[in-house]
Design an enzyme around this catalytic site. Structure first.
Site, PDB file in Angstrom:
ATOM      1  N   LYS A  91       0.917  -1.258   0.036  1.00 22.48           N
ATOM      2  CA  LYS A  91      -0.080   0.008   0.106  1.00 22.48           C
ATOM      3  C   LYS A  91       0.867   1.337  -0.098  1.00 22.48           C
ATOM      4  O   LYS A  91       1.780   1.469   0.962  1.00 22.48           O
ATOM      5  CB  LYS A  91      -0.904  -0.090   1.401  1.00 22.48           C
ATOM      6  N   LYS A 123      -1.970  -1.744  -3.899  1.00 25.12           N
ATOM      7  CA  LYS A 123      -2.927  -0.512  -3.990  1.00 25.12           C
ATOM      8  C   LYS A 123      -2.309   0.911  -3.885  1.00 25.12           C
ATOM      9  O   LYS A 123      -1.089   0.918  -3.115  1.00 25.12           O
ATOM     10  CB  LYS A 123      -3.679  -0.412  -2.656  1.00 25.12           C
TER      11      LYS A 123
HETATM   12  C1  PBG Z   1      -7.354   3.290   5.430  1.00 23.21           C
HETATM   13  C2  PBG Z   1      -7.821   3.313   3.965  1.00 23.21           C
HETATM   14  C3  PBG Z   1      -7.467   4.263   3.122  1.00 23.21           C
HETATM   15  C4  PBG Z   1      -7.771   3.683   1.717  1.00 23.21           C
HETATM   16  C5  PBG Z   1      -8.293   2.335   2.008  1.00 23.21           C
HETATM   17  N1  PBG Z   1      -8.229   2.163   3.474  1.00 23.21           N
HETATM   18  C6  PBG Z   1      -7.069   5.749   3.271  1.00 23.21           C
HETATM   19  C7  PBG Z   1      -5.608   5.856   3.485  1.00 23.21           C
HETATM   20  O1  PBG Z   1      -4.730   5.110   3.773  1.00 23.21           O
HETATM   21  O2  PBG Z   1      -5.435   7.040   3.776  1.00 23.21           O
HETATM   22  C8  PBG Z   1      -7.992   4.316   0.371  1.00 23.21           C
HETATM   23  C9  PBG Z   1      -9.131   3.975  -0.596  1.00 23.21           C
HETATM   24  C10 PBG Z   1      -9.227   4.892  -1.449  1.00 23.21           C
HETATM   25  O3  PBG Z   1      -8.664   5.861  -1.840  1.00 23.21           O
HETATM   26  O4  PBG Z   1     -10.343   4.574  -2.252  1.00 23.21           O
HETATM   27  N2  PBG Z   1      -6.129   3.441   5.880  1.00 23.21           N
END
Ligand code: PBG
Length: 324
Positions: free
Chosen positions: A195, A248
């Protein structure tokens, strides 16, 4: 002219030929649809930067489940907006927290729906970071028990799968252990393994009300410049017991997906995130892009790069278009 024996255009001449030789097929069964749930009743709060998406109260969920079933979409990914936030993210693991209530409502509405929960603390902390903050930094090891407790409370509410996204080292192992010790050895973990610290999460933070109040997430989410490190993250999550691994965001990271596909044999998920959705919606609203064609092209590309599962806000529209 006749010496041209190879003519790649031969197989492109008709739709029947093109269908026959198509290498990547998109299906509603590939999709996971994210949902944002809020307290209250009769609530459908439109999210301005994500046209077509809304924060929904619990009573709206049965209709949502019916619609997804009719479209052939097998799974949802739940995010919650709590009634109040604090330093310990208390509502994240409260038995009657918003996500726990939503899981129960969806499972009651459709027992066959796969309800996946996002396991993170950022929506629930007063400072908006994904873990416990000590001396201005997120304390990895102090956060693990809270993530484990959150995942367990989701499983106890009936979640079919948990998806840790806090990017704490050891989070998959901590969650696996808590699930196993409490009778949930059969609950799979979909790890947000690679991520990235991405600006493409902008609209989501409006939707989930989870923007960090100081600093940013670069101390725990990955540097967009790195791909070998992504493979190490994935490897670590597999060693800790992940059943599905995720990359992601999706579109700016198709090379990461392709590398992960080559290296690992676990099911691979890609998260087509909020900013990727917002870009297409904005261009389409201006008449600059053909939304249907662009969405199907993008989702096909994510599968072609190696994803088995695509988490996408376009899921319902795409499922409708695939049925046409
Ligand atoms: C929680 C999380 C996030 C997203 C999914 N889970 C936000 C982040 O890490 O700031 C982003 C999902 C999206 O942008 O569609 N941590």
């Amino acid at each position: 002219m006749n010496e041209l024996r190879t003519r790649l255009r031969r197989l492109r001449r008709t739709e029947a030929l093109r269908r026959l030789v198509r290498e990547t097929r998109l299906s509603p069964e590939d999709f996971v649809y994210p949902l944002f749930v809020v307290h209250g009743s009769g609530v459908r709060n439109a999210i301005p930067s994500m046209p077509g998406q809304a924060q929904l109260s619990i009573d709206q969920l049965p209709a949502e489940a019916r619609e997804l079933r009719a479209l052939g979409i097998p799974a949802v990914l739940l995010f919650g907006i709590p009634a109040s936030k604090d330093e310990q993210a208390s509502e994240a693991y409260a038995p009657d927290g918003i996500v726990q209530q939503a899981v129960r409502a969806l499972k009651q509405a459709d027992p066959a729906l796969l309800v996946i929960t996002d396991v993170c603390l950022c929506e629930y902390t007063s400072h908006g970071h994904c873990g416990i903050v000590r001396d201005g930094d997120v304390d990895n090891d102090a956060t693990l028990p809270l993530l484990a407790r959150t995942a367990l409370s989701h499983a106890q509410a009936g979640a079919g799968m948990v998806a840790p996204s806090a990017m704490m080292d050891g989070q998959v192992a901590a969650i696996r252990q808590a699930l196993d010790e409490n009778g949930f050895a059969q609950t799979p973990i979909m790890a947000y393994a690679a991520k990235y610290a991405s600006a493409f999460y902008g609209p989501f933070r409006e939707a989930a009300e989870s923007a960090p109040q100081f600093g940013d997430r670069r101390g725990y989410q990955m540097d967009p410049a790195n791909v070998r490190e992504a493979l190490r993250e994935i490897e670590a999550d597999i060693a800790e017991g992940a059943d599905i691994v995720m990359v992601k965001p999706a579109l700016a990271y198709l090379d990461v997906l392709a590398r992960a596909r080559q290296r690992f044999d676990l099911p691979l998920a890609a998260y087509n995130v909020s900013g990727e959705y917002a870009m297409i919606k904005a261009a389409a609203a201006n008449g600059w892009l053909d939304e249907k064609r662009v969405v199907l092209e993008v989702l096909t590309a994510i599968k072609r790069a190696g994803a088995d599962i695509v988490i996408t806000y376009h899921a319902k529209d795409a499922a409708r278009w695939l049925k046409e």
